[in-house]
Design a protein around this motif. Structure first.
Motif, mmCIF file in Angstrom:
data_model
loop_
_atom_site.group_PDB
_atom_site.id
_atom_site.type_symbol
_atom_site.label_atom_id
_atom_site.label_comp_id
_atom_site.label_asym_id
_atom_site.label_seq_id
_atom_site.Cartn_x
_atom_site.Cartn_y
_atom_site.Cartn_z
ATOM 1 N N LEU A 47 137.327 -14.191 17.262
ATOM 2 C CA LEU A 47 136.875 -13.746 15.939
ATOM 3 C C LEU A 47 136.677 -14.934 15.005
ATOM 4 O O LEU A 47 135.732 -14.956 14.198
ATOM 5 N N ASN A 48 137.560 -15.927 15.103
ATOM 6 C CA ASN A 48 137.392 -17.132 14.290
ATOM 7 C C ASN A 48 136.109 -17.877 14.653
ATOM 8 O O ASN A 48 135.415 -18.406 13.775
ATOM 9 N N ALA A 49 135.800 -17.904 15.956
ATOM 10 C CA ALA A 49 134.593 -18.591 16.406
ATOM 11 C C ALA A 49 133.342 -17.873 15.901
ATOM 12 O O ALA A 49 132.366 -18.515 15.475
ATOM 13 N N ILE A 50 133.363 -16.541 15.954
ATOM 14 C CA ILE A 50 132.227 -15.768 15.442
ATOM 15 C C ILE A 50 132.036 -16.040 13.950
ATOM 16 O O ILE A 50 130.912 -16.248 13.474
ATOM 17 N N GLN A 51 133.144 -16.050 13.219
ATOM 18 C CA GLN A 51 133.080 -16.334 11.782
ATOM 19 C C GLN A 51 132.540 -17.749 11.527
ATOM 20 O O GLN A 51 131.750 -17.971 10.592
ATOM 21 N N TYR A 52 132.922 -18.679 12.376
ATOM 22 C CA TYR A 52 132.465 -20.073 12.253
ATOM 23 C C TYR A 52 130.943 -20.156 12.371
ATOM 24 O O TYR A 52 130.268 -20.820 11.567
ATOM 25 N N TYR A 53 130.377 -19.461 13.371
ATOM 26 C CA TYR A 53 128.924 -19.480 13.555
ATOM 27 C C TYR A 53 128.203 -18.772 12.405
ATOM 28 O O TYR A 53 127.096 -19.173 11.996
ATOM 29 N N ILE A 54 128.804 -17.712 11.879
ATOM 30 C CA ILE A 54 128.206 -16.995 10.749
ATOM 31 C C ILE A 54 128.160 -17.905 9.522
ATOM 32 O O ILE A 54 127.146 -17.969 8.805
ATOM 33 N N GLN A 55 129.266 -18.607 9.276
ATOM 34 C CA GLN A 55 129.328 -19.503 8.122
ATOM 35 C C GLN A 55 128.314 -20.640 8.232
ATOM 36 O O GLN A 55 127.819 -21.140 7.219
ATOM 37 N N ARG A 56 128.019 -21.034 9.474
ATOM 38 C CA ARG A 56 127.018 -22.084 9.691
ATOM 39 C C ARG A 56 125.599 -21.518 9.703
ATOM 40 O O ARG A 56 124.649 -22.240 9.946
ATOM 41 N N ASN A 57 125.503 -20.223 9.459
ATOM 42 C CA ASN A 57 124.219 -19.528 9.400
ATOM 43 C C ASN A 57 123.475 -19.583 10.743
ATOM 44 O O ASN A 57 122.237 -19.543 10.777
ATOM 45 N N GLU A 58 124.235 -19.664 11.824
ATOM 46 C CA GLU A 58 123.646 -19.630 13.164
ATOM 47 C C GLU A 58 123.692 -18.180 13.638
ATOM 48 O O GLU A 58 124.538 -17.780 14.426
ATOM 49 N N VAL A 59 122.745 -17.416 13.117
ATOM 50 C CA VAL A 59 122.742 -15.966 13.307
ATOM 51 C C VAL A 59 122.599 -15.580 14.773
ATOM 52 O O VAL A 59 123.311 -14.707 15.278
ATOM 53 N N GLU A 60 121.683 -16.243 15.468
ATOM 54 C CA GLU A 60 121.416 -15.882 16.861
ATOM 55 C C GLU A 60 122.657 -16.089 17.737
ATOM 56 O O GLU A 60 123.009 -15.235 18.554
#
Length: 266
Positions: free
Chosen positions: A72-85
């Motif tokens: 879940l932390n990793a998913i949040q990390y990618y979202i914060q970096r705006n890496e949607v895909e």
């Protein structure tokens, strides 16, 4: 004289009847005792089996909370970096793995094919979490019928989790995990060999002396406890070994070997 013969004859018949009666009573009593002992043994085995199943159900339902938290932390990390895909791909794979986990946690066994599909999904998620700094290879013996052979549910995932979090995690370069499924000469038996090129079990033990090691304790405890219960149940014969690769082939990392035989299908 005739009376005496008659008397002896009657006494003989009486004694014979008494002896036969005693023999009959002894046999009847012995049979009843054996029936009671057999029933008692069956009741004990049934109670023990029920206990095994209850304990196994509890162990199957254990998923390391650190894995869920890290994902879940990793998913949040990618979202914060705006890496949607990437975040959507991660979330999709994570949800599919969780669905399989809850489905399989209600069953005692799954096919080897299903287990292999499950660990592929797990390793794909770990690759995303480590941003492709993990490579994995799954090799299956061509003569191994993965659709016919069974395995206790989610047997391999905790071992892979240890390889990722306590071996490869401490590497600075890309780590590799190799899982080999091999046939043996015994019926309903096969081998699983899991190798990683992490820091190795010897260095991991030294590292854990200076840390709390709660995640490792969780995974290792689940593995050991499940194997003990499965072997005690009489349905499985599973041998387990774990070694530092430097002690075997001068490599780096850890090698785990499982030999699994399903006794209930012999």
């Amino acid at each position: 004289m005739d009376n005496l013969v008659l008397t002896y004859t009657l006494l003989f018949i009486l004694v014979l009847v008494v002896v036969l009666g005693m023999v009959f009573l002894f046999i009847t009593f012995n049979n009843r005792k054996n029936q009671l002992l057999q029933q008692q043994l069956e009741d004990q085995l049934a109670a023990q089996k029920k206990q095994y199943e209850s304990e196994l159900n509890a162990l199957r339902s254990q998923l390391n909370p650190h894995f869920v938290h890290n994902s879940l932390n990793a998913i949040q990390y990618y979202i914060q970096r705006n890496e949607v895909e990437i975040s959507e791909d991660y979330l999709t794979k994570f949800s599919k793995l969780m669905r399989l986990f809850f489905d399989y946690s209600r069953t005692k066994t799954i096919t080897l094919k299903e287990e292999i599909a499950f660990i592929k999904k797990y390793l794909d998620i770990e690759k995303l979490r480590f941003e492709d700094k993990i490579e994995y290879y799954i090799n299956i013996d061509k003569s191994l019928d993965t659709t016919d052979l069974n395995i206790p549910t989610m047997m391999i995932q905790p071992i892979l989790e240890n390889a990722v979090n306590h071996g490869i995690f401490h590497k600075t370069s890309t780590g590799t995990i190799e899982v080999d499924f091999k046939t043996t000469k015994e019926d309903n038996q096969y081998q699983i060999v899991i190798k990683d090129d992490g820091i190795g079990i010897n260095k991991t033990k030294k590292h854990n002396k200076n840390t709390t090691g709660t995640a490792k304790a969780h995974s290792s405890a689940v593995i050991a406890e499940r194997l003990d219960i499965l072997n005690d149940s009489g349905d499985w014969n599973i041998s387990f070994s774990i070694n530092d690769r430097s002690d075997i082939d001068d490599g780096t990392g850890t090698i785990v070997q499982l030999t699994i035989q399903n006794l209930s299908e012999l």
